[in-house]
Every structure is written in C-alpha cells, then in structure tokens.
Motif scaffolding. Structure first.
Motif, PDB file in Angstrom:
ATOM      1  N   GLN A  66       0.860  -1.172   0.000  1.00 37.15           N
ATOM      2  CA  GLN A  66       0.000   0.000   0.000  1.00 37.15           C
ATOM      3  C   GLN A  66       0.905   1.232   0.000  1.00 37.15           C
ATOM      4  N   TYR A  67       0.492   2.257  -0.772  1.00 41.55           N
ATOM      5  CA  TYR A  67       1.304   3.454  -0.913  1.00 41.55           C
ATOM      6  C   TYR A  67       0.489   4.696  -0.578  1.00 41.55           C
ATOM      7  N   LYS A  68       1.222   5.772  -0.253  1.00 42.83           N
ATOM      8  CA  LYS A  68       0.613   7.055   0.066  1.00 42.83           C
ATOM      9  C   LYS A  68       1.525   8.163  -0.461  1.00 42.83           C
ATOM     10  N   LEU A  69       0.902   9.251  -0.958  1.00 41.21           N
ATOM     11  CA  LEU A  69       1.635  10.432  -1.404  1.00 41.21           C
ATOM     12  C   LEU A  69       1.435  11.536  -0.370  1.00 41.21           C
ATOM     13  N   VAL A  70       2.541  12.160   0.055  1.00 44.06           N
ATOM     14  CA  VAL A  70       2.471  13.187   1.089  1.00 44.06           C
ATOM     15  C   VAL A  70       3.251  14.414   0.633  1.00 44.06           C
ATOM     16  N   SER A  71       2.618  15.582   0.763  1.00 47.64           N
ATOM     17  CA  SER A  71       3.326  16.853   0.571  1.00 47.64           C
ATOM     18  C   SER A  71       3.036  17.712   1.795  1.00 47.64           C
ATOM     19  N   SER A  72       3.475  18.941   1.770  1.00 48.76           N
ATOM     20  CA  SER A  72       3.275  19.798   2.939  1.00 48.76           C
ATOM     21  C   SER A  72       1.801  20.147   3.145  1.00 48.76           C
ATOM     22  N   SER A  73       1.008  20.172   2.075  1.00 53.56           N
ATOM     23  CA  SER A  73      -0.388  20.587   2.207  1.00 53.56           C
ATOM     24  C   SER A  73      -1.413  19.525   1.818  1.00 53.56           C
ATOM     25  N   GLU A  74      -0.975  18.424   1.183  1.00 52.85           N
ATOM     26  CA  GLU A  74      -1.915  17.410   0.684  1.00 52.85           C
ATOM     27  C   GLU A  74      -1.427  16.011   1.042  1.00 52.85           C
ATOM     28  N   GLU A  75      -2.401  15.094   1.092  1.00 53.45           N
ATOM     29  CA  GLU A  75      -2.084  13.698   1.362  1.00 53.45           C
ATOM     30  C   GLU A  75      -3.073  12.825   0.594  1.00 53.45           C
ATOM     31  N   TYR A  76      -2.576  11.831  -0.146  1.00 56.76           N
ATOM     32  CA  TYR A  76      -3.417  10.952  -0.955  1.00 56.76           C
ATOM     33  C   TYR A  76      -3.011   9.501  -0.732  1.00 56.76           C
ATOM     34  N   LEU A  77      -4.008   8.614  -0.588  1.00 61.83           N
ATOM     35  CA  LEU A  77      -3.765   7.177  -0.612  1.00 61.83           C
ATOM     36  C   LEU A  77      -3.857   6.711  -2.058  1.00 61.83           C
ATOM     37  N   ILE A  78      -2.969   5.834  -2.457  1.00 63.29           N
ATOM     38  CA  ILE A  78      -3.009   5.282  -3.812  1.00 63.29           C
ATOM     39  C   ILE A  78      -3.866   4.017  -3.756  1.00 63.29           C
ATOM     40  N   GLU A  79      -5.052   4.086  -4.378  1.00 62.21           N
ATOM     41  CA  GLU A  79      -5.962   2.943  -4.366  1.00 62.21           C
ATOM     42  C   GLU A  79      -5.614   1.930  -5.439  1.00 62.21           C
ATOM     43  N   SER A  80      -5.150   2.409  -6.591  1.00 62.69           N
ATOM     44  CA  SER A  80      -4.815   1.524  -7.700  1.00 62.69           C
ATOM     45  C   SER A  80      -3.850   2.248  -8.632  1.00 62.69           C
ATOM     46  N   PHE A  81      -3.161   1.487  -9.457  1.00 67.39           N
ATOM     47  CA  PHE A  81      -2.235   2.085 -10.424  1.00 67.39           C
ATOM     48  C   PHE A  81      -2.111   1.202 -11.651  1.00 67.39           C
ATOM     49  N   VAL A  82      -1.802   1.838 -12.782  1.00 62.82           N
ATOM     50  CA  VAL A  82      -1.558   1.144 -14.046  1.00 62.82           C
ATOM     51  C   VAL A  82      -0.205   1.627 -14.540  1.00 62.82           C
ATOM     52  N   ILE A  83       0.744   0.699 -14.649  1.00 60.98           N
ATOM     53  CA  ILE A  83       2.104   1.063 -15.045  1.00 60.98           C
ATOM     54  C   ILE A  83       2.236   0.998 -16.558  1.00 60.98           C
ATOM     55  N   GLY A  84       2.743   2.061 -17.136  1.00 63.44           N
ATOM     56  CA  GLY A  84       3.006   2.162 -18.566  1.00 63.44           C
ATOM     57  C   GLY A  84       4.133   3.146 -18.770  1.00 63.44           C
ATOM     58  N   LYS A  85       4.121   3.838 -19.910  1.00 60.61           N
ATOM     59  CA  LYS A  85       5.119   4.883 -20.127  1.00 60.61           C
ATOM     60  C   LYS A  85       4.989   5.942 -19.036  1.00 60.61           C
ATOM     61  N   LEU A  86       3.748   6.322 -18.733  1.00 58.72           N
ATOM     62  CA  LEU A  86       3.431   7.124 -17.559  1.00 58.72           C
ATOM     63  C   LEU A  86       2.531   6.273 -16.669  1.00 58.72           C
ATOM     64  N   THR A  87       2.800   6.247 -15.387  1.00 61.02           N
ATOM     65  CA  THR A  87       1.986   5.457 -14.465  1.00 61.02           C
ATOM     66  C   THR A  87       0.752   6.255 -14.070  1.00 61.02           C
ATOM     67  N   GLN A  88      -0.428   5.632 -14.242  1.00 62.99           N
ATOM     68  CA  GLN A  88      -1.693   6.266 -13.872  1.00 62.99           C
ATOM     69  C   GLN A  88      -2.051   5.845 -12.452  1.00 62.99           C
ATOM     70  N   LEU A  89      -2.436   6.812 -11.635  1.00 61.23           N
ATOM     71  CA  LEU A  89      -2.764   6.550 -10.242  1.00 61.23           C
ATOM     72  C   LEU A  89      -4.221   6.910  -9.979  1.00 61.23           C
ATOM     73  N   ILE A  90      -4.942   6.023  -9.303  1.00 59.59           N
ATOM     74  CA  ILE A  90      -6.271   6.338  -8.809  1.00 59.59           C
ATOM     75  C   ILE A  90      -6.092   6.626  -7.319  1.00 59.59           C
ATOM     76  N   LEU A  91      -6.454   7.835  -6.921  1.00 62.21           N
ATOM     77  CA  LEU A  91      -6.128   8.318  -5.586  1.00 62.21           C
ATOM     78  C   LEU A  91      -7.374   8.513  -4.728  1.00 62.21           C
ATOM     79  N   LYS A  92      -7.154   8.569  -3.432  1.00 60.12           N
ATOM     80  CA  LYS A  92      -8.196   8.908  -2.474  1.00 60.12           C
ATOM     81  C   LYS A  92      -7.599   9.973  -1.564  1.00 60.12           C
ATOM     82  N   GLU A  93      -8.251  11.131  -1.507  1.00 71.50           N
ATOM     83  CA  GLU A  93      -7.726  12.248  -0.729  1.00 71.50           C
ATOM     84  C   GLU A  93      -7.913  11.981   0.764  1.00 71.50           C
TER      85      GLU A  93
END
Length: 98
Positions: A66-93
């Motif tokens: 399980q992964y999470k993205l954190v910055s100084s003002s925002e936080e998102y859980l990564i619910e799903s991802f599709v890896i390709g040339k660019l990785t697509q992330l489905i997030l939950k705030e």
C-alpha cells in the motif's frame, strides 16, 4: 507536476511481538494530479463524484504494498495504479485535521 514523498505501509513488531503499521518514506516523486468528475446514477438520482487521478513517471510500484503520497499541504492514498510509459494513479484524498 508537484513534488510528493512516496510512502509505503510496513508492519513493524514491538518488543512484545505486537504488529504495528507505519508509513516508511520510499522516494520523492513528481506527480500531476487532476480531479475527474464521475457521475453515478442510483434510481432516479444522479450523484457527481470527484475522483483524484494522478500521472507520474515513477514505475517501481508493486501490487502487494500500500502506498501514500504526502506533501506539505496534501495527502493521498493510492488505491490503484496502471504502469506504462506514464503510471496512472487512482487516488483517495486524505483529510487531516489538526
């Protein structure tokens, strides 16, 4: 693109052998985030949902973690991802109250 700290959920055991989940920093990545409008129809009512989606060049995600993205003002859980040339992330705030 905005800079985020990528965190991975790991299980750590205390001195008594009890499991405890903690977030461990993995890497610093650039992610472009946009909020998609999704329409959901239930009966005769239509609901508008705002689903955050992300794009990144980082491609070292593994399905078993399980992964999470954190910055100084925002936080998102990564619910799903599709890896390709660019990785697509489905997030939950994640809303953090202080």
């Amino acid at each position: 693109m905005k800079e985020f700290t990528l965190q991975q959920k790991v299980t750590i055991y205390d001195n008594y052998g009890n499991p405890k989940d903690e977030w461990e920093d993995i890497d610093t990545i650039d992610v472009s985030i946009a909020k998609e409008k999704l329409f959901k129809v239930i009966g005769d009512q239509t609901y508008i949902l705002h689903q955050p989606m992300g794009l990144t060049r980082y491609d070292k995600f593994e399905k078993k973690y399980q992964y999470k993205l954190v910055s100084s003002s925002e936080e998102y859980l990564i619910e799903s991802f599709v890896i390709g040339k660019l990785t697509q992330l489905i997030l939950k705030e994640v809303i953090v109250y202080e």
